[in-house]
Design an enzyme around this catalytic site. Structure first.
Site, short mmCIF file in Angstrom:
data_model
loop_
_atom_site.label_atom_id
_atom_site.label_comp_id
_atom_site.label_asym_id
_atom_site.label_seq_id
_atom_site.Cartn_x
_atom_site.Cartn_y
_atom_site.Cartn_z
N CYS A 155 0.72 -1.03 0.00
CA CYS A 155 -0.06 0.00 -0.04
C CYS A 155 0.81 1.17 -0.13
O CYS A 155 1.61 1.58 -0.86
CB CYS A 155 -1.03 -0.12 1.37
SG CYS A 155 -2.21 0.98 0.94
N GLU A 167 -2.09 -9.27 3.27
CA GLU A 167 -1.79 -9.94 4.83
C GLU A 167 -3.13 -10.45 5.20
O GLU A 167 -3.38 -11.24 5.96
CB GLU A 167 -1.15 -8.82 5.73
CG GLU A 167 -1.75 -7.63 5.99
CD GLU A 167 -1.47 -6.50 5.10
OE1 GLU A 167 -1.78 -5.33 5.50
OE2 GLU A 167 -1.24 -6.90 4.05
N HIS A 175 -3.57 -5.11 0.11
CA HIS A 175 -3.25 -5.58 1.47
C HIS A 175 -3.17 -7.14 1.56
O HIS A 175 -4.21 -7.73 1.93
CB HIS A 175 -3.87 -5.27 2.56
CG HIS A 175 -3.56 -3.63 3.00
ND1 HIS A 175 -2.85 -3.08 3.92
CD2 HIS A 175 -4.11 -2.62 2.39
CE1 HIS A 175 -2.73 -1.96 3.97
NE2 HIS A 175 -3.94 -1.60 2.71
#
Length: 539
Positions: A382, A510, A508
């Protein structure tokens, strides 16, 4: 459990916050899902914010984003990492959302002139939110944020008290997570905090069926007997939630104590024994890895590691995929601005995560330049990707004033700029590009090789994008824009083909990583860091 009523497990906490209610609920969910049950979760948060999207991560921890674009509490990340359940907007409910809905109904006249009160109108709204999250599930976990005694949580506690009565004893139970501290100078544990917490819970009409005692040491049978006596539960309903080296050991710890068997007994659920083979493998990998790598996380919220909770866990998942322990070094990007790059000299990989605002961005640029020039594996996420664009533009494209308009609204070389539909946005909450979006990968790219497919879907949370006016200059200098939106208008992934491992993504990743299925980007990044460090052995 076809055609049978949904079962409900209410999880509350006492004494102090951060006892691990979310992880406990997720670990219990792991066991019950492994027994064949279809689960759902809902986190009830007492704060007045409609969602945590505008809250400082240093106060509240990370914001977890779901596929449908909801900005939610970080505990929803735990639920997704431990189970196969996909969270959404329906799985997180705040006081702000509840009161907003009640007031909107009152303004429309939905209450037919009634005096609108906490009971029944607010509590009915809470119960409706719980029922909405429970649709289609065999069993739903309801976690109430905060601690018993907080004034903000009283409507939520009253709502679950009512719902327990309405559902009946065989279809709902209450679990209270509480603290049994170990006093080192006395050499003993103390049960009084738990006694007081349960007394406060009983004062508002909730008797816990199970106590989950957070403690640093195992509880003796005598201590369990004492807790049971003073808290009005049977001894076989007092369980220990002791500190463990890895949170992924919790399902196995609970199963060894028989917690899942007790839950099914109290809820009158007939189910198979859980298949925990995958979690046993994860536990072995977490406890005795063959290798060790050191990764620097260069961010601006490093004062609270929960600010990057999903990121931290995804890196550990990458370690599990490579039979490696992952040591995380948290480096404040502002320190690099003052002290230089010495803190980066002994790391195997550098990750620059997301964030908002100008503070610390120049330190991130310094870290990225170091990674690029010293050939250290680099992963930008990001804002981390955006700062990689800024660094490359400044030092490789001759754009010495390159910047993001987030940092300099009057930049003459705005390589990062607002999305077109973000100009003039006045309300900050839930107004970014949020949730899952598709991305197409370049044919000859490293990321296509890593993912093993040409199109992916990942979750976003940002306002600013790569400015298309500078794309040709970036590409001419050697940067590969390796992932684009399907219409080709938005840059989603970048990489440097001449670098051992240099990748940035606008999304993102994750949020979608799991211990049982580590995200491919994190697995590949950790593998590159291991190569950089020569596959060092654990210390």
């Amino acid at each position: 459990m076809a055609n049978k009523p949904t079962k409900f497990i209410f999880v509350t906490g006492g004494v102090i916050s951060s006892l691990g209610k979310g992880i406990a609920a997720a670990a219990m969910g792991t066991l019950l899902e492994a027994r064949g049950l279809k689960l759902s979760f809902i986190k009830l948060d007492p704060y007045i914010n409609v969602d945590p999207g505008t809250m400082n991560p240093l106060q509240h921890g990370e914001v977890f984003v779901t596929d449908d674009g909801a900005e939610t509490d970080m505990d929803l990340g735990h639920y997704e990492r431990f189970t196969s359940v996909h969270m959404g907007r329906v799985n997180n409910c705040t006081s702000g959302r509840i009161y907003h809905s009640v007031i909107s109904k009152e303004r429309r006249g939905d209450y037919l002139g009634a005096t609108v009160q906490v009971i029944p109108h607010v509590t009915d709204e809470i119960k409706d939110a719980i029922r909405a999250a429970a649709k289609g599930a065999d069993l739903v976990f309801i976690e109430v944020g905060g601690t018993v005694g907080d004034i903000e949580s009283l409507p939520f506690l009253e709502a679950i008290r009512q719902l327990r009565v309405e559902l009946g004893r065989n279809d709902a139970l209450n679990i209270h997570v509480t603290l049994v501290p170990y006093i080192a100078t006395a050499g003993e544990v103390k049960t009084k905090p738990t006694q007081h917490s349960v007394a406060a819970l009983r004062q508002i009409g909730i008797q816990p069926d199970i106590l989950l005692c957070r403690t640093a040491v195992p509880l003796s049978e005598d201590i369990k007997r004492k807790i049971a006596l003073f808290c009005n539960v049977t001894k076989d309903c007092v369980f220990t939630s002791k500190d463990v080296p890895s949170i992924y050991l919790m399902p196995l710890e609970f199963h060894e104590q028989g917690l899942d068997a007790k839950l099914t007994e109290l809820l009158n659920i007939w189910s198979r024994e859980p298949d925990l083979h995958a979690w046993q493998q994860i536990a072995r990998a977490a406890l005795s890895p063959s290798y060790h790598t050191r990764i620097a996380v260069v961010g601006k919220y490093v004062g609270l590691t929960d600010s990057y909770k999903s990121l931290n866990e995804a890196l550990r998942h990458g370690g599990l995929a490579n039979d490696s322990a992952v040591e995380l070094l948290y480096i404040d990007s502002e320190d690099l601005e003052k002290q230089g790059t010495k803190a980066l000299e002994d790391v195997d990989g550098i990750l620059v995560p997301g964030g908002f605002g100008v503070r610390g961005t120049e330190g991130k640029v310094i870290a990225i330049q170091y990674a690029r020039e010293q050939q250290v594996p680099f992963f930008g996420i990001c804002l981390g990707m955006q700062m990689a664009i800024v660094e490359f533009a400044r030092h490789c494209c001759g754009l010495s004033h390159a910047c993001s308009t987030e940092c300099d609204a009057h930049s003459v070389e705005p390589v990062i700029d607002l999305m077109p539909d973000q100009h003039g946005v006045s309300e900050k909450g839930a107004s970014m590009r949020l949730g899952a979006y598709p991305c197409r990968l370049s044919e000859a790219s490293k990321v296509k090789e890593i993912y093993g497919r040409a199109e992916i879907s990942e979750r976003h949370r940002h306002r600013f994008e790569v400015n298309n006016a500078f794309r040709s200059q970036l590409e001419a200098a050697g940067m590969l824009l390796s992932g684009l939106s399907p219409n080709g208008e938005l840059v989603e992934l970048i990489e440097l083909p001449e670098h051992p491992w240099f990748i940035g993504c606008q999304f993102h990743p994750e949020y979608k990583s799991r211990p049982v299925s580590p995200h491919p980007l994190f697995a590949s990044f950790v593998a590159a860091a291991l190569r950089q460090g020569g596959h060092r052995k654990p210390q």
